[in-house]
Design an enzyme around this catalytic site. Structure first.
Site, PDB file in Angstrom:
ATOM      1  N   LEU A 135     -25.943   0.699   3.334  1.00 47.90           N
ATOM      2  CA  LEU A 135     -24.570   1.056   2.958  1.00 47.90           C
ATOM      3  C   LEU A 135     -24.084   0.145   1.827  1.00 47.90           C
ATOM      4  CD1 LEU A 135     -21.913   2.633   3.434  1.00 47.90           C
ATOM      5  CD2 LEU A 135     -21.294   0.891   5.123  1.00 47.90           C
ATOM      6  N   THR A 168     -30.688  -5.519   6.217  1.00 47.75           N
ATOM      7  CA  THR A 168     -31.494  -6.079   7.311  1.00 47.75           C
ATOM      8  C   THR A 168     -32.665  -5.151   7.617  1.00 47.75           C
ATOM      9  OG1 THR A 168     -29.509  -7.063   8.246  1.00 47.75           O
ATOM     10  CG2 THR A 168     -31.402  -6.861   9.720  1.00 47.75           C
ATOM     11  N   LEU A 342     -24.349 -33.696  18.347  1.00 53.42           N
ATOM     12  CA  LEU A 342     -25.775 -34.049  18.410  1.00 53.42           C
ATOM     13  C   LEU A 342     -26.119 -35.149  17.403  1.00 53.42           C
ATOM     14  CD1 LEU A 342     -27.188 -30.410  18.648  1.00 53.42           C
ATOM     15  CD2 LEU A 342     -27.372 -32.147  20.439  1.00 53.42           C
ATOM     16  N   GLU A 367     -21.067  -6.602   8.618  1.00 50.70           N
ATOM     17  CA  GLU A 367     -20.355  -5.655   9.490  1.00 50.70           C
ATOM     18  C   GLU A 367     -18.847  -5.872   9.433  1.00 50.70           C
ATOM     19  OE1 GLU A 367     -21.868  -3.412  11.746  1.00 50.70           O
ATOM     20  OE2 GLU A 367     -23.933  -3.973  11.375  1.00 50.70           O
TER      21      GLU A 367
HETATM   22  P1  FAD Z   1     -17.284  -9.051  -0.639  1.00 47.54           P
HETATM   23  O1  FAD Z   1     -16.912  -7.688  -0.181  1.00 47.54           O
HETATM   24  O2  FAD Z   1     -17.435  -9.283  -2.099  1.00 47.54           O
HETATM   25  O3  FAD Z   1     -16.239 -10.096  -0.041  1.00 47.54           O
HETATM   26  C1  FAD Z   1     -16.092 -11.404  -0.608  1.00 47.54           C
HETATM   27  C2  FAD Z   1     -14.888 -12.097   0.030  1.00 47.54           C
HETATM   28  O4  FAD Z   1     -13.704 -11.332  -0.221  1.00 47.54           O
HETATM   29  C3  FAD Z   1     -14.993 -12.211   1.562  1.00 47.54           C
HETATM   30  O5  FAD Z   1     -14.508 -13.467   1.948  1.00 47.54           O
HETATM   31  C4  FAD Z   1     -14.060 -11.128   2.070  1.00 47.54           C
HETATM   32  O6  FAD Z   1     -13.518 -11.410   3.346  1.00 47.54           O
HETATM   33  C5  FAD Z   1     -12.975 -11.162   0.992  1.00 47.54           C
HETATM   34  N1  FAD Z   1     -12.187  -9.931   0.930  1.00 47.54           N
HETATM   35  C6  FAD Z   1     -12.643  -8.649   0.918  1.00 47.54           C
HETATM   36  N2  FAD Z   1     -11.618  -7.788   0.859  1.00 47.54           N
HETATM   37  C7  FAD Z   1     -10.475  -8.525   0.821  1.00 47.54           C
HETATM   38  C8  FAD Z   1      -9.073  -8.220   0.748  1.00 47.54           C
HETATM   39  N3  FAD Z   1      -8.630  -6.952   0.695  1.00 47.54           N
HETATM   40  N4  FAD Z   1      -8.203  -9.249   0.728  1.00 47.54           N
HETATM   41  C9  FAD Z   1      -8.624 -10.528   0.776  1.00 47.54           C
HETATM   42  N5  FAD Z   1      -9.920 -10.888   0.839  1.00 47.54           N
HETATM   43  C10 FAD Z   1     -10.839  -9.895   0.869  1.00 47.54           C
HETATM   44  N6  FAD Z   1     -25.175  -4.260   4.687  1.00 47.54           N
HETATM   45  C11 FAD Z   1     -25.747  -3.060   5.003  1.00 47.54           C
HETATM   46  O7  FAD Z   1     -25.327  -2.009   4.523  1.00 47.54           O
HETATM   47  N7  FAD Z   1     -26.821  -3.012   5.851  1.00 47.54           N
HETATM   48  C12 FAD Z   1     -27.355  -4.124   6.406  1.00 47.54           C
HETATM   49  O8  FAD Z   1     -28.311  -4.030   7.179  1.00 47.54           O
HETATM   50  C13 FAD Z   1     -26.785  -5.399   6.078  1.00 47.54           C
HETATM   51  N8  FAD Z   1     -27.354  -6.548   6.543  1.00 47.54           N
HETATM   52  C14 FAD Z   1     -26.868  -7.764   6.106  1.00 47.54           C
HETATM   53  C15 FAD Z   1     -27.556  -8.934   6.445  1.00 47.54           C
HETATM   54  C16 FAD Z   1     -27.121 -10.170   5.976  1.00 47.54           C
HETATM   55  C17 FAD Z   1     -27.891 -11.406   6.310  1.00 47.54           C
HETATM   56  C18 FAD Z   1     -25.939 -10.251   5.196  1.00 47.54           C
HETATM   57  C19 FAD Z   1     -25.435 -11.585   4.720  1.00 47.54           C
HETATM   58  C20 FAD Z   1     -25.271  -9.097   4.843  1.00 47.54           C
HETATM   59  C21 FAD Z   1     -25.728  -7.841   5.272  1.00 47.54           C
HETATM   60  N9  FAD Z   1     -25.117  -6.645   4.871  1.00 47.54           N
HETATM   61  C22 FAD Z   1     -25.665  -5.421   5.199  1.00 47.54           C
HETATM   62  C23 FAD Z   1     -24.009  -6.691   3.923  1.00 47.54           C
HETATM   63  C24 FAD Z   1     -22.676  -7.050   4.539  1.00 47.54           C
HETATM   64  O9  FAD Z   1     -22.185  -6.002   5.324  1.00 47.54           O
HETATM   65  C25 FAD Z   1     -21.747  -7.456   3.393  1.00 47.54           C
HETATM   66  O10 FAD Z   1     -22.223  -8.692   2.910  1.00 47.54           O
HETATM   67  C26 FAD Z   1     -20.296  -7.549   3.817  1.00 47.54           C
HETATM   68  O11 FAD Z   1     -19.767  -6.279   4.067  1.00 47.54           O
HETATM   69  C27 FAD Z   1     -19.433  -8.249   2.769  1.00 47.54           C
HETATM   70  O12 FAD Z   1     -19.651  -7.682   1.515  1.00 47.54           O
HETATM   71  P2  FAD Z   1     -19.945  -8.641   0.259  1.00 47.54           P
HETATM   72  O13 FAD Z   1     -21.056  -9.565   0.630  1.00 47.54           O
HETATM   73  O14 FAD Z   1     -20.177  -7.775  -0.917  1.00 47.54           O
HETATM   74  O15 FAD Z   1     -18.659  -9.511   0.088  1.00 47.54           O
END
Ligand code: FAD
Length: 387
Positions: A135, A168, A342, A367
């Protein structure tokens, strides 16, 4: 009855015999098969794929799906307990099961045809086929409706172009549930390994979820037969419905990580003699440990009530948001505080606290980040959409 430090309100007594049996079976698996190897897997950035057949034989893949589709027909609380006990071992293993069950098997079950269910679900339940869920895209995971990946209809087929990031299981997956824009809104497609134009790259140098395999998916005009489209849903409610299932499990998993950290730190604090008395005999250590027990107990009660609501078909997405937010925050704070208690020993993977703290950096982000879940609650309280 003497109370357990990680279950001060005897939440276990609120479970059915069947739920307790599931919890005990997964706890044994974690103690005997996961804990002896997981620190090393984290060090080596290796997903322990050798455990998948056993995870499958315990009925942990698609556990809530009906037996006719290879599932174990378990209730929501049993699924939550599976997540809790697996994450007591490592968030990476729980992530593997969450993705396979809630993000891959669930959409095929909920949005797929009978033919698609028969084709994929039984082998996924046996762990013979691994799934991943695409996604998120690189330009912003919190706002997935802006996805650029798109699919265009060509006769009986579709042509898919774009990419997904932070996925993932991607490097080990046999199939990928991919969400794409179409002329008819967002739709889900099942991509199979080896399809021309479909490639995967493993993401390296992670400091978190090192025992889980994460990758990027690339689609270069991939031809997908219409029989691989999940025709039962259109729009963002498709992927969001899957996330709601997975987030439910994630609200339980971190309880396990927090319990592991508390147990390890309690044992250490009783043994560690500083200034002529055990660390556990100091007021400040006791206050910290008591506060951890308080937070774990309240998280357990929250998760259990959410599970009972889910079983009654009454759980609301904002309740899932509150539980995911609360329980991830509870666990990451406890893991960090345990690492501190620890001392220097806490910084290596000989102890679990640092590994859990690092893992939980991902769990609190994926998520739906903590902020996103706070804004979901804020919207429910105020009626204003602050996104
Ligand atoms: P961004 O969306 O860029 O967010 C950056 C910051 O902005 C965050 O602090 C957030 O809280 C903040 N923010 C966002 N919106 C607002 C707002 N309106 N107001 C204020 N602050 C805001 N995705 C999949 O589809 N499938 C998977 O299997 C999957 N596995 C993952 C496994 C790992 C190890 C990780 C780290 C991520 C995975 N993800 C997966 C992706 C994950 O769902 C996203 O990283 C997550 O949704 C956040 O998106 P982003 O990293 O682009 O951060």
């Amino acid at each position: 009855m003497s109370l357990l430090p990680h279950d001060l309100f005897d939440v276990r007594s609120l479970l059915s015999d069947e739920e307790r049996a599931v919890q005990d079976a997964v706890a044994r698996f974690t103690d005997q098969r996961v804990l002896p190897i997981i620190g090393r897997c984290f060090d080596d950035a290796r997903f322990p794929a050798e455990l998948v057949p056993e995870i499958a034989s315990l009925g942990l893949l698609g556990a809530t799906l009906p037996a006719v589709h290879g599932g174990a027909g378990m209730g929501a609380v049993a699924y939550g307990l599976i997540c809790q006990e697996l994450e007591r071992g490592d968030s990476g293993l729980r992530s593997f099961v969450s993705v396979q069950s809630s993000l891959c098997m669930y959409p095929i079950f909920a949005y797929g045809t009978d033919a698609q269910r028969a084709r994929w679900l039984p082998s996924m339940a046996r762990g013979e086929r691994i799934g991943c869920f695409g996604l998120t895209e690189a330009h912003g995971g919190s706002d997935p409706s802006t996805m650029k990946t798109h699919a265009v209809r060509h006769g009986d087929d579709w042509r898919l172009s774009g990419s997904k990031m932070w996925i993932t299981n991607a490097p080990i997956a046999d199939l990928a549930i991919v969400w794409a824009q179409t002329d008819d809104g967002v739709q889900g497609f099942v991509l199979e390994k080896g399809m021309a134009g479909f490639s995967v790259e493993e993401i390296q140098r992670k400091m978190s979820l090192r025992a889980s395999s994460t990758g990027a998916l690339f689609f270069d005009d991939v031809r997908i037969p219409d029989s691989n489209r999940l025709a039962g849903v259109k729009g963002m409610k498709g992927p969001l419905g899957c996330l709601d299932q997975a987030r439910f499990g994630i609200s339980w998993g971190p309880i396990g990580a927090a319990i592991a950290c508390l147990q390890e730190t309690l044992a250490h604090a009783k043994d560690r003699v500083l200034f002529g008395r055990p660390l556990a005999a100091t007021q400040s250590a006791q206050i910290k440990l008591a506060d951890m027990a308080r937070r774990i107990t309240t998280a357990q009660l929250l998760a259990l009530q959410l599970g009972r609501l889910k079983e009654a078909g009454a759980a609301q997405p904002q309740q899932v948001s509150l539980a995911k937010w609360n329980n991830c925050r509870m666990a990451i704070d406890i893991a960090r505080e345990c690492r501190d208690l620890l001392g220097a020993a806490g910084i290596t993977t000989d102890h679990a606290a640092m590994r859990h703290a690092l893992n939980l950096e991902s769990v609190i982000t994926y998520e739906g980040t903590e902020t996103v879940h706070q804004l979901v609650i804020g919207r429910a309280l105020t009626g204003f959409n602050a996104f």
